[in-house]
Design an enzyme around this catalytic site. Structure first.
Site, PDB file in Angstrom:
ATOM      1  CG  HIS A 190      -5.807  -2.373   0.766  1.00 50.49           C
ATOM      2  ND1 HIS A 190      -5.089  -2.087  -0.370  1.00 50.49           N
ATOM      3  CD2 HIS A 190      -5.264  -1.611   1.744  1.00 50.49           C
ATOM      4  CE1 HIS A 190      -4.162  -1.196  -0.091  1.00 50.49           C
ATOM      5  NE2 HIS A 190      -4.247  -0.889   1.194  1.00 50.49           N
ATOM      6  CE  LYS A 217       0.066   5.247  -1.956  1.00 52.58           C
ATOM      7  NZ  LYS A 217      -0.904   4.537  -2.701  1.00 52.58           N
ATOM      8  CB  SER A 240      -0.973  -0.057   1.165  1.00 48.45           C
ATOM      9  OG  SER A 240      -2.098   0.696   0.841  1.00 48.45           O
TER      10      SER A 240
END
Ligand code: GCU
Length: 322
Positions: free
Chosen positions: A303, A185, A181
């Protein structure tokens, strides 16, 4: 055929084409510039438990001091090492909720059984995840730099690799950087900038991670910059609603890692992270990689960083090594 008059007057801005211009453009537009510096000056072993995880792994806790231009950053790391390893490759990965929580949540036994050491730290020890933090993080320890928190966490991933290099039993050749998540990044930005990472793995990294800005689904620039302004350079917010004006897109972040290897993992129900946009970035980036150097995995569910994601990454890593 006659071109429309407006086309004839259009000025097409030069798009970056070389790797270093592309990376510069990502730094300028989105993540900010990572300063050089930050040196591990002390690494103290606080505790060592041998033979944990069915007798096959050692668990080490270290306290690290990293000297930065305006002061020291201190980190408490947790390392799992295959017992008796002399040159284990390492996975460095930041965690969200503290080192201890990962002992239950992550498949350390399987990672160490596959021959990998895993080194982690709480990401907020590097930089608080707060637009107006009450405690200072690493960004306060460098003068006059404009870099967002994602870049600060990426910097921290490189320092974790420095730390790994000082732990006996680990060989930093073949190092893997993994993140989920917002930390996915950061893993991508770390993988772009630090060529010591042989493999970069980004799980559900979504907007400003592996997902294409120009695939209009899930989180967009307006949403991410209004909720998390501290993650990026302040001027990035000016692209809210103007995705098509960005000088880059995220497949170029992936190609900036080539010829080293990259794995992108997504979950079917994770619409906010736009799994299709992540897949399309991999498809667009693929020509820049050798056939086995870029991988994509989609699993059912939502997620999270699950055992299945870990096992895909470890398997992806092993495929070229064996
Ligand atoms: C939010 C944010 C995402 C981020 C995620 C996470 O959902 O909008 O960009 O990836 O948090 O880090 O879990």
């Amino acid at each position: 055929m006659e071109l429309p008059e407006a086309w004839q007057r259009a000025v097409v801005p030069p798009l970056p084409t070389t790797r270093s211009d592309i990376v510069d453009e990502f730094a300028r537009t989105i993540y900010g510039r990572t300063p050089t510096g930050g040196e591990v000056t002390e690494l103290v072993l606080r505790s060592r438990d041998d033979g944990v995880l069915d007798g096959a792994a050692d668990r080490l806790r270290h306290h690290a001091v990293i000297a930065c231009p305006l002061g020291n950053l201190e980190l408490d790391t947790l390392t799992h090492l295959p017992s008796g390893a002399s040159d284990a490759p390492v996975v460095v990965v930041l965690n969200f909720k503290g080192n201890d929580e990962t002992i239950e949540a992550w498949p350390y036994a399987k990672a160490t059984a596959a021959g990998y050491a895993v080194l982690t730290v709480d990401y907020q020890q590097i930089e608080p995840d707060d637009p107006a933090p009450s405690a200072a993080g690493v960004r306060a320890l460098f003068p006059a730099e404009t870099w967002g928190a994602v870049a600060a966490w990426a910097w921290g991933l490189s320092r974790l690799l420095d730390i790994a290099g000082r732990i006996s039993g680990i060989d930093t050749v073949g190092a893997v950087v993994l993140g989920h998540s917002r930390l996915g990044k950061a893993a991508l930005w770390a993988g772009v900038q630090d060529e010591r990472f042989a493999v970069t793995a980004a799980n559900s990294s979504g907007c400003c991670g592996a997902a294409l800005f120009r695939h209009p689904a899930g989180e967009d620039i307006a949403a991410i910059t209004s909720r998390f302004p501290h993650w990026f350079v302040p001027s990035f917010a000016a692209y809210a609603g103007r995705e098509n004006d960005l000088p880059v897109d995220q497949h170029q972040l992936l190609t900036s890692i080539a010829p080293r290897r990259v794995a992108v993992t997504s979950a079917e129900d994770d619409a906010w992270a736009d799994p299709i946009g992540e897949y399309l970035a991999v498809v667009a980036a693929r020509p820049s990689f050798a056939p086995n150097a870029i991988g994509y995995h989609l699993r059912p569910g939502g997620h999270d960083l699950l055992e299945e994601d870990w096992l895909y990454v470890l398997d992806f890593v092993r495929k070229l090594v064996d």
